[in-house]
Write a protein that holds these residues in place. Structure first.
Motif, short mmCIF file in Angstrom:
data_model
loop_
_atom_site.label_atom_id
_atom_site.label_comp_id
_atom_site.label_asym_id
_atom_site.label_seq_id
_atom_site.Cartn_x
_atom_site.Cartn_y
_atom_site.Cartn_z
N ARG A 1 0.76 -1.02 -0.37
CA ARG A 1 0.03 0.23 0.07
C ARG A 1 0.63 1.47 0.31
O ARG A 1 0.34 2.33 -0.68
CB ARG A 1 -1.09 -0.14 1.47
N PHE A 2 1.86 0.97 0.76
CA PHE A 2 2.66 2.46 0.81
C PHE A 2 3.94 2.74 0.05
O PHE A 2 4.47 0.89 0.05
CB PHE A 2 3.50 2.73 2.42
N THR A 3 4.35 3.35 -0.04
CA THR A 3 6.16 3.22 -1.67
C THR A 3 6.85 4.42 -0.79
O THR A 3 6.53 5.35 -1.04
CB THR A 3 5.72 3.67 -3.14
N ILE A 4 8.51 3.94 -0.05
CA ILE A 4 8.54 4.93 0.07
C ILE A 4 9.76 4.89 -1.45
O ILE A 4 10.08 4.08 -2.02
CB ILE A 4 9.73 4.55 1.72
N SER A 5 10.09 6.25 -1.44
CA SER A 5 11.13 7.23 -2.22
C SER A 5 12.53 7.70 -2.00
O SER A 5 11.66 8.76 -1.81
CB SER A 5 10.42 7.37 -4.07
N ARG A 6 13.00 8.41 -2.85
CA ARG A 6 13.93 9.76 -2.34
C ARG A 6 14.11 10.43 -3.71
O ARG A 6 14.51 9.55 -5.02
CB ARG A 6 15.15 9.63 -1.54
N ASP A 7 14.59 11.37 -3.82
CA ASP A 7 15.07 12.51 -5.09
C ASP A 7 16.58 12.82 -3.69
O ASP A 7 15.85 13.82 -3.48
CB ASP A 7 14.22 13.34 -5.66
N ASN A 8 17.59 12.81 -4.59
CA ASN A 8 18.76 12.94 -3.60
C ASN A 8 19.54 14.42 -4.47
O ASN A 8 20.00 15.11 -3.59
CB ASN A 8 19.74 11.77 -3.71
N ALA A 9 18.82 14.61 -5.58
CA ALA A 9 19.34 15.58 -6.17
C ALA A 9 18.60 17.19 -5.39
O ALA A 9 18.17 18.44 -5.71
CB ALA A 9 18.50 16.19 -7.53
N LYS A 10 17.44 16.81 -4.62
CA LYS A 10 16.49 17.14 -4.44
C LYS A 10 16.14 17.38 -3.07
O LYS A 10 15.94 17.93 -1.73
CB LYS A 10 14.90 17.00 -4.65
N ASN A 11 17.58 16.65 -2.44
CA ASN A 11 17.50 16.04 -0.93
C ASN A 11 16.40 16.66 0.04
O ASN A 11 15.54 16.57 0.52
CB ASN A 11 17.62 17.49 -0.24
N THR A 12 14.90 14.87 -0.85
CA THR A 12 13.27 14.62 -0.37
C THR A 12 13.54 13.41 -0.22
O THR A 12 14.35 12.47 -1.63
CB THR A 12 12.57 15.69 -0.94
N VAL A 13 12.55 12.71 0.54
CA VAL A 13 12.26 11.51 0.48
C VAL A 13 10.77 11.57 0.86
O VAL A 13 10.35 12.40 1.00
CB VAL A 13 12.68 10.59 1.94
#
Length: 116
Positions: free
Chosen positions: A66-78
């Protein structure tokens, strides 16, 4: 050092929300990032974790599928994409940054309420 969560709110059962956690003041791309949650009267619970490169993820059994974790290291965001939300998902959601042998960091939390 700062971790700022956003995206919480009120949603009906079966609905979706996307949480964001934006980091500043440390080397975000080198940290493992996790989402935790804490419901009233309960202990803080690990929800999902993602490695520094984003290659590997792990989830609590209660949110798998149901949940998905992801990240964008260029945006410093998870991110935490939450689908098929249930009333028992109601909690304050926190992000956490960890790295071996270094201090870990917590955000201030964002409230998620699932109710009809």
């Amino acid at each position: 050092v700062q971790l700022v969560e956003s995206g919480g709110g009120l949603v009906q059962p079966g609905g979706s929300l996307r949480l964001s956690c934006t980091a500043s003041g440390f080397a975000f791309s080198r940290y493992v990032m996790s989402w935790y949650r804490q419901a009233p009267g309960k202990e803080r619970q690990l929800v999902a974790t993602i490695t520094s490169t984003g290659v590997s993820t792990d989830y609590a059994d209660s949110v798998k599928g149901r949940f998905t974790i992801s990240r964008d290291n260029a945006k410093n965001t998870v991110y935490l994409q939450m689908n098929s939300l249930k009333t028992e998902d109601t909690a304050v959601y926190f992000c956490r940054a960890t790295r071996t042998s270094l201090p870990n960091y917590w955000g201030q939390g964002t409230q998620v309420t699932v109710s009809s």
